[in-house]
Write a protein that holds these residues in place. Structure first.
Motif, PDB file in Angstrom:
ATOM      1  N   LEU A  14      49.721  36.572  49.919  1.00 54.10           N
ATOM      2  CA  LEU A  14      50.660  37.694  49.940  1.00 54.10           C
ATOM      3  C   LEU A  14      51.013  38.155  48.534  1.00 54.10           C
ATOM      4  N   ASP A  15      50.885  37.285  47.559  1.00 52.51           N
ATOM      5  CA  ASP A  15      51.248  37.644  46.188  1.00 52.51           C
ATOM      6  C   ASP A  15      50.103  38.336  45.454  1.00 52.51           C
ATOM      7  N   ALA A  16      49.026  38.667  46.141  1.00 53.63           N
ATOM      8  CA  ALA A  16      47.893  39.339  45.504  1.00 53.63           C
ATOM      9  C   ALA A  16      48.318  40.719  44.995  1.00 53.63           C
ATOM     10  N   THR A  17      47.993  41.006  43.759  1.00 59.83           N
ATOM     11  CA  THR A  17      48.343  42.288  43.145  1.00 59.83           C
ATOM     12  C   THR A  17      47.201  43.286  43.302  1.00 59.83           C
ATOM     13  N   THR A  18      47.491  44.520  42.936  1.00 64.87           N
ATOM     14  CA  THR A  18      46.449  45.554  43.029  1.00 64.87           C
ATOM     15  C   THR A  18      45.287  45.243  42.096  1.00 64.87           C
ATOM     16  N   ASN A  19      45.565  44.685  40.920  1.00 66.06           N
ATOM     17  CA  ASN A  19      44.482  44.325  40.004  1.00 66.06           C
ATOM     18  C   ASN A  19      43.586  43.250  40.603  1.00 66.06           C
ATOM     19  N   GLN A  20      44.192  42.284  41.281  1.00 58.45           N
ATOM     20  CA  GLN A  20      43.404  41.227  41.906  1.00 58.45           C
ATOM     21  C   GLN A  20      42.586  41.760  43.077  1.00 58.45           C
ATOM     22  N   LEU A  21      43.164  42.675  43.853  1.00 62.00           N
ATOM     23  CA  LEU A  21      42.414  43.300  44.941  1.00 62.00           C
ATOM     24  C   LEU A  21      41.246  44.107  44.401  1.00 62.00           C
ATOM     25  N   GLN A  22      41.465  44.750  43.274  1.00 62.51           N
ATOM     26  CA  GLN A  22      40.412  45.555  42.671  1.00 62.51           C
ATOM     27  C   GLN A  22      39.257  44.678  42.198  1.00 62.51           C
ATOM     28  N   VAL A  23      39.577  43.549  41.596  1.00 56.56           N
ATOM     29  CA  VAL A  23      38.537  42.612  41.162  1.00 56.56           C
ATOM     30  C   VAL A  23      37.750  42.104  42.361  1.00 56.56           C
ATOM     31  N   LEU A  24      38.449  41.820  43.454  1.00 50.61           N
ATOM     32  CA  LEU A  24      37.804  41.330  44.664  1.00 50.61           C
ATOM     33  C   LEU A  24      36.836  42.361  45.240  1.00 50.61           C
ATOM     34  N   VAL A  25      37.288  43.594  45.372  1.00 50.00           N
ATOM     35  CA  VAL A  25      36.439  44.642  45.952  1.00 50.00           C
ATOM     36  C   VAL A  25      35.223  44.909  45.071  1.00 50.00           C
ATOM     37  N   ASN A  26      35.431  44.966  43.772  1.00 54.32           N
ATOM     38  CA  ASN A  26      34.307  45.206  42.860  1.00 54.32           C
ATOM     39  C   ASN A  26      33.303  44.067  42.911  1.00 54.32           C
ATOM     40  N   ALA A  27      33.809  42.829  43.091  1.00 50.46           N
ATOM     41  CA  ALA A  27      32.896  41.689  43.200  1.00 50.46           C
ATOM     42  C   ALA A  27      32.082  41.761  44.484  1.00 50.46           C
ATOM     43  N   LEU A  28      32.711  42.183  45.578  1.00 50.30           N
ATOM     44  CA  LEU A  28      32.003  42.288  46.851  1.00 50.30           C
ATOM     45  C   LEU A  28      30.994  43.432  46.849  1.00 50.30           C
ATOM     46  N   LEU A  29      31.346  44.528  46.187  1.00 48.65           N
ATOM     47  CA  LEU A  29      30.476  45.700  46.172  1.00 48.65           C
ATOM     48  C   LEU A  29      29.488  45.682  45.005  1.00 48.65           C
ATOM     49  N   GLY A  30      29.736  44.842  44.020  1.00 50.34           N
ATOM     50  CA  GLY A  30      28.902  44.858  42.834  1.00 50.34           C
ATOM     51  C   GLY A  30      29.068  46.130  42.025  1.00 50.34           C
ATOM     52  N   ALA A  31      30.300  46.631  41.970  1.00 47.65           N
ATOM     53  CA  ALA A  31      30.570  47.910  41.286  1.00 47.65           C
ATOM     54  C   ALA A  31      31.679  47.717  40.263  1.00 47.65           C
ATOM     55  N   GLU A  32      31.947  48.789  39.532  1.00 49.13           N
ATOM     56  CA  GLU A  32      33.062  48.819  38.585  1.00 49.13           C
ATOM     57  C   GLU A  32      33.803  50.128  38.758  1.00 49.13           C
ATOM     58  N   GLU A  33      34.645  50.176  39.758  1.00 51.47           N
ATOM     59  CA  GLU A  33      35.378  51.390  40.099  1.00 51.47           C
ATOM     60  C   GLU A  33      36.874  51.107  40.126  1.00 51.47           C
ATOM     61  N   LYS A  34      37.650  52.211  40.171  1.00 51.53           N
ATOM     62  CA  LYS A  34      39.098  52.130  40.324  1.00 51.53           C
ATOM     63  C   LYS A  34      39.450  52.544  41.756  1.00 51.53           C
ATOM     64  N   TYR A  35      40.317  51.751  42.408  1.00 53.62           N
ATOM     65  CA  TYR A  35      40.649  52.011  43.801  1.00 53.62           C
ATOM     66  C   TYR A  35      42.153  52.040  44.010  1.00 53.62           C
TER      67      TYR A  35
END
Length: 308
Positions: free
Chosen positions: A25-46
């Motif tokens: 629950l304490d996951a921040t937007t920056n941590q979510l962004q790192v997670l999504v980029n790792a799953l997608l293999g991308a470097e984007e802002k979400y």
């Protein structure tokens, strides 16, 4: 409530084919962004949303806002959206290069239609460039020290340049020749130049204002090569000047003030105070109109029948 099973709608089921993820629950937007980029293999802002609520800080705060609408028995769906529909890439190459100056280039100025560029350098020269062919046009030498300021005439008839010595030179951009004599009078270097707008001078604009480190503003008649007025009220160096469409001169200074002058007789109309430190630059709402005024005048002349 310390941990929920969270399904990332697109990433886990469509892009990666993986199972739902457990996210603290304490996951921040920056941590979510790192997670999504790792799953997608991308470097984007979400941007991330839970039931149309944007996650601006951490997941916990967003869930608390909609506690009554969320069931503890169901997985929570977090959606992501790109912050831009296009991908911004860093500049990786230079489109063109125009060498020529022997020292650092200190000032640049485009003419009104953007076809020519004037540059002033530490080599005490002014150079004119043709931007269509990206080639040099003229090399102008008359200054003895660094060229600090360059200003195009409102109709691009002349170019004024000022140097560290306090001298002003007027140039013909078509031929690159020096017009008249060197305008001398300032005791220290010149920090700013401003031409009189065309509509304030019946289409001639032969007056030029200069602001200097010697605390003064001078108004010059560039045709006669004379200083017509010296405006002195600042207690420290003048950093910037503007000639407005109302035919007033605005000057900013290191004395933390902006002063307004009437160029016809040199009367100081008002003093604007409020800054706690140097006023380094200014912009007027009429800057754009006074810069393109010559183009509007030509359009009216060419289409006078339609305008009438």
């Amino acid at each position: 409530w310390y941990q929920r099973r969270v399904r990332e709608a697109v990433v886990s089921t469509q892009s990666t084919g993986g199972s739902p993820l457990e996210i603290p629950l304490d996951a921040t937007t920056n941590q979510l962004q790192v997670l999504v980029n790792a799953l997608l293999g991308a470097e984007e802002k979400y941007q991330f949303h839970v039931n149309d609520y944007e996650i601006t800080d951490c997941l916990r705060k967003t869930l608390v806002q909609q506690e009554n609408d969320i069931s503890t028995e169901n997985a929570i769906e977090i959606r992501y959206e790109p912050q831009a529909v296009f991908r911004v890439k860093a500049v990786t190459r230079c489109t063109s290069s125009m060498p020529g100056h022997g020292e650092a280039v200190i000032n640049l100025a485009f003419n009104n239609d953007g076809t020519q560029l004037a540059s002033g350098s530490g080599d005490a020269s002014v150079r004119f460039w043709d931007l269509t062919t990206e080639s040099p046009l003229h090399v102008c030498k008359a200054h003895k020290q660094w060229v600090l300021v360059i200003a195009w005439h409102p109709a691009s008839r002349y170019v004024a340049s000022a140097c560290k010595k306090g001298d002003i030179c007027i140039w013909d951009p078509k031929s690159g020749t020096h017009i008249g004599k060197i305008l001398s009078g300032h005791k220290k270097y010149i920090s700013s130049l401003a031409w009189q707008p065309l509509h304030c001078s019946k289409g001639n604009a032969t007056l030029l204002a200069s602001g200097s480190k010697d605390n003064t503003i001078k108004i010059w008649d560039v045709i006669r090569g004379l200083c017509t007025l010296t405006l002195s009220s600042h207690t420290q160096g003048v950093t910037s000047i503007r000639w407005s469409g109302d035919d007033l001169i605005y000057s900013a200074s290191q004395d933390r003030t902006i002063k307004v002058w009437r160029p016809s007789d040199g009367v100081m109309c008002r003093t604007l105070q409020g800054h706690g430190h140097w006023v380094n630059s200014m912009a007027l709402s009429t800057d754009y109109a006074t810069r393109i005024g010559h183009g509007i005048q030509l359009y009216k002349e060419r289409h006078s029948l339609l305008i009438r």
